[in-house]
Design an enzyme around this catalytic site. Sequence first.
Site, short mmCIF file in Angstrom:
data_model
loop_
_atom_site.label_atom_id
_atom_site.label_comp_id
_atom_site.label_asym_id
_atom_site.label_seq_id
_atom_site.Cartn_x
_atom_site.Cartn_y
_atom_site.Cartn_z
N GLU A 1 -6.76 -5.46 3.55
CA GLU A 1 -6.87 -6.70 2.76
C GLU A 1 -8.07 -6.67 1.82
OE1 GLU A 1 -4.76 -9.33 2.63
OE2 GLU A 1 -3.40 -8.29 3.98
N GLY B 1 2.72 -2.85 8.80
CA GLY B 1 3.00 -3.10 10.21
C GLY B 1 4.48 -3.38 10.43
N THR C 1 0.82 -1.21 0.00
CA THR C 1 0.00 0.00 0.00
C THR C 1 0.86 1.27 0.00
OG1 THR C 1 -1.70 -1.16 1.22
CG2 THR C 1 -1.76 1.23 1.33
#
Lengths: 670, 670
Positions: free
Chosen positions: A427, A184, A145
């Site tokens: 997702e 993350g 992303t």
Amino acid sequence: MASSAVNPDIARERQKATFDVDQLTYILYDGPAKTRRKRYLQNLVLQDFAKLKFKPVATLPHEEQYEQALDRCGRAAALEDNLALKDLRELYYFREAVAPQVAVPYGVHYSMFMDTLERQASEEQKAKWLPLAKSYRMVGTYAQTEMGHGTFLRGLETTATYDGKTKEFIIDSPTITSTKYWPGGLGKTANCCVVMAHLITKGVNHGMHPFLVQIRDFDTHQPLQGITVGDIGAKIGFNSNDNGFLRLDHVHIPRENMLMRYSQVLEDGTYVKPKNSRLTYGTMTLIRSGIVGQAARALSMAVTIAVRYSTVRRQSKIDPGAGEVQVLDFQTQQMKLLPLVATAYALTVASRNMTAFYMSATKKIEKGALEELPQLHALSAGLKALSGWEGTEGVEQCRLACGGHGYSHASGIPKIYGNVTPSITYEGENTVMMLQTARYLVKCCTMLKQGEKLPTLMRYLQQPLGGSSKLNARLDLDQLVEAYEHRAARLVHEVSEKLETAAKQGQKPYNAWNANSVQLVDAATAHSKAYVVKSFVATVSTMTGKLRQVMENVCRLYAVTGIIKCLGEFMEDGYISGLQSATLRKGLTDLLADLRPNAVTLVDAFDFPDGILDSALGRWDGQVYQALWDFSLNSSMNEKQVLDAYHKYQRPFMEYQWKKHPSVTVVARL
Amino acid sequence: MASSAVNPDIARERQKATFDVDQLTYILYDGPAKTRRKRYLQNLVLQDFAKLKFKPVATLPHEEQYEQALDRCGRAAALEDNLALKDLRELYYFREAVAPQVAVPYGVHYSMFMDTLERQASEEQKAKWLPLAKSYRMVGTYAQTEMGHGTFLRGLETTATYDGKTKEFIIDSPTITSTKYWPGGLGKTANCCVVMAHLITKGVNHGMHPFLVQIRDFDTHQPLQGITVGDIGAKIGFNSNDNGFLRLDHVHIPRENMLMRYSQVLEDGTYVKPKNSRLTYGTMTLIRSGIVGQAARALSMAVTIAVRYSTVRRQSKIDPGAGEVQVLDFQTQQMKLLPLVATAYALTVASRNMTAFYMSATKKIEKGALEELPQLHALSAGLKALSGWEGTEGVEQCRLACGGHGYSHASGIPKIYGNVTPSITYEGENTVMMLQTARYLVKCCTMLKQGEKLPTLMRYLQQPLGGSSKLNARLDLDQLVEAYEHRAARLVHEVSEKLETAAKQGQKPYNAWNANSVQLVDAATAHSKAYVVKSFVATVSTMTGKLRQVMENVCRLYAVTGIIKCLGEFMEDGYISGLQSATLRKGLTDLLADLRPNAVTLVDAFDFPDGILDSALGRWDGQVYQALWDFSLNSSMNEKQVLDAYHKYQRPFMEYQWKKHPSVTVVARL
């Protein structure tokens, strides 16, 4: 804790149960042996950590949440090694206890980063990289992303351009919008990263490919040249995690750092295409069934908290001559919570059945039967979205059903919410997911018209429409399933017709698609919901004895609530009549009254230890007020009786006001 | 900010508008002069504060949020004095800029504490106390809710027992559940407190009464003897505020500290009853209309952010041959946001009209026409609940419509949500509020049967039921109002019948009430919604020109969306047909397309300065990515490149793992 007794109100609830709590728990955890093992693993961690008196994580600032998560992971490492856990479920339960409802900084390392290496690196690359990853020389993450681009992969801007002379790729994020954003562990923890970038060689763009990029020095942990990396800042939840940003300014990596299991770039820059591009489908499906399971688990926790609290909390009267009642005795409170108990079970069952369906389909797929793939893919997208919506909304309803105290972090529900709500947008954004499912449903209509047989999950679309429901006061489960399938089929066929008509009238297909997309989402939602209901009914029918009686009503409650919520969609074509709708409403309140005595036992069966619920309101022993008191005393604001802020800000403000009113007679005591 | 230009996508949106933005803004802020004054006041604060570079409040820990709020209030004090603001609206706008969407620690002091003294203290007490309160010698709060008791006032446990010998009250909270819990400013800021307690004199309990209790020393700010006070801990929002707890252990206060305007206790302990107990009704109504207004304002902010961002954000394609589109061009995105724009306007209008209705009713009440009171009270309870639900849910939908970035505090929406969601449970829990409204609606049915005339807002209950809607493709506003009134009347009459039947069958009324309470809430919600729709239609009909065309469709969108959401309730009795439901669905998507070009202008009209939106995504100039970048760089996690946590936790963890894999060939660079 001053009192170790069980609150008598909640103790009485457990005596009222009409079925054996263990029988249900064993179903959820695959038998007594595995249940005991789960309890053993979780208690091991919880008892070890209890001594450390960690502060409630949700009350801490971002950097302290991050530190605590690293600390927890570090302390758990030796425990985990002693146990030598191999089974994925066991590892899941263990880690659930290490950091309950929290995303730890190494999470993406040991899931997506390792998975990607396993799946997409060549054998040679795996031999080189996996030992580095398993031994945490490399701590990795997965960067796809970008700040300006999410769902639409082709829109990503980062490029990896091959330079034949140096035999290197040059990775570049040329604009602010191309900044990798959100991964993350990226901000502070990872020293490596799988970067998804447009592969350009010999002047041709071959689309998105994965590249392994080192971003920090393995020793000093300082960012390498050309790398700008950091934390994106505080969020609603996930603050234990350093979700990060990454800019790459012409970063050179060797040719060998492109993950080359499928596609390759040869030394001279020649691009070699992958043989089969559909193979990554399966993993995506598995990830999504995991998300369904997480939504179910989050809602199970929240509803455990809210139901227990609603039996301990006494408020107002029903009979004006008697005492205050347990709030769960109010029909309105039952209406808030019991359908959510049912939803927690429905989603749990759906996640398990979907995983099982995936496993059996995978076997067929491995034998070359690729026709299972599209329906599996469509189902996984729809369920991912439906469970994210129902789970997230349900968690928030649980919080609100706890009244004012739900708003305090003492309730534990805000943390659960913060952890589950991002599943709506990550997702694959949910609306986009539903439109993917819809795409396949519309395709099935075309197949039908062409006389083709539909795959198993889609067969209900073949039934003739028209006609009306035979639902009556018995609220037969099969009739309820039929109602859901009827609605889904009606909506799917109707919107397919509309698309066809638009095409005949010369409208561009993509414009017609967009102009009907609200209904397409409704149709895909109806399809997914029909699967959940049917799957729940099927599972309940395998149960026995008193448990089956109770679970049939839980299942019935889920189905009936869902119909009443979207009643119009069942009535518009005359399928459900006004009389039947009255029957459904009556049935709903009867079900609430019927399930009320089993409410606490139904949530007890989820078998969450207090240490995982992490909630003053959801304690097994019902001693909620002592726990609220303890939580409050530990507030960081109570470290001093008179805060520095008083001297620095409040007192000067007061003195400023005093000066404006010199004539006021000052008193020492009221 | 690197770029000061306006993003071309959002600039184009403003050119597309079919009406004049100022015309609408002037309606919202009561004309050009008052609009300019609002802008002047807010800009004054915002410009002054911009230099101070406060950190984004929602990213800070509880104690720093508290400090910043005190700091802001302190800095605003001199500004406020210079302006000598008297008008309540002006003060509201000024304070909105001082601490946008934040509850400051002095908030309860200058609202409920001062109000209570004004309203419930005797003239003599006011002369003594008001100067102390206005000059901030006393900093007060209002303590009613207890840890174990909220909505049900009689359940509160704190007592004030009069001792005729010492002529003192002894205030006592005997149990942990009697701890005063939640009052704003109580934990650390207040030195005084209005305590609600059961008044006991001569052995008789006379129910809840207000007492002024000093809790901290006026000079040292230390708690007085018998007082245990502190902060309750972190919450979802309101962390700028020290919501507190208070235990009183036999605290003695002089007899004169009971607020004695209405009830009195004489020196000898004789209790003197108040003359009229209904007079406090009015204030409660005014507080509730304030809550409706706050819900409207919160939603207006959130929808401003989400709509603006949806025109700047480009993602995916509609035409596969063209470029990525503004996400607001997707019908599904329009469906998420445009009905919420409509809701923001509907609630704004409802709040204004309710306040106006209250003002006119008050005049009649003052002339002794007390018959206006019950319908006003019922309306205020229902609207408080409806607006809290619609506003809160709407804010969260706005966040989710921003995709992943909505989850970051950079979006500004989590702060708005944290500030608005407690309105669902405070000042009367919403479900309880709806049941109060329902109580009155059922009473109206009884009045009708007895041939009594109903008060204005209830007259629609007199219309005969049966019949069917005349709604057609024109979606006439009056027909929409009729549909809402029909639904409400049908539900009210139906549930009244059920209660009556139950009574005839010998069921106890309170049991019948509880057994029908789900439907009672539905009926009260329908009643409240009918008011909002009718009130919106009436207001829109006073507008003119192109603005009227647009606002009629905004109003229509609100009404149509609301029908489709609860379609079953409109169809069950055959009032709306299947054909009409198709017309409504078609009408809905047509309205979305119709309003799309005006979306940005409709939210611009709310006229929120960037400093108040406090959002990277909602900026007026659309430079969202630069703002996200700036937000991220300022994260507390980025103060050091390599955090202490790395050395303290991550590195030891890694080294532990390294030791387990001694054979791994270590590399310096990949």
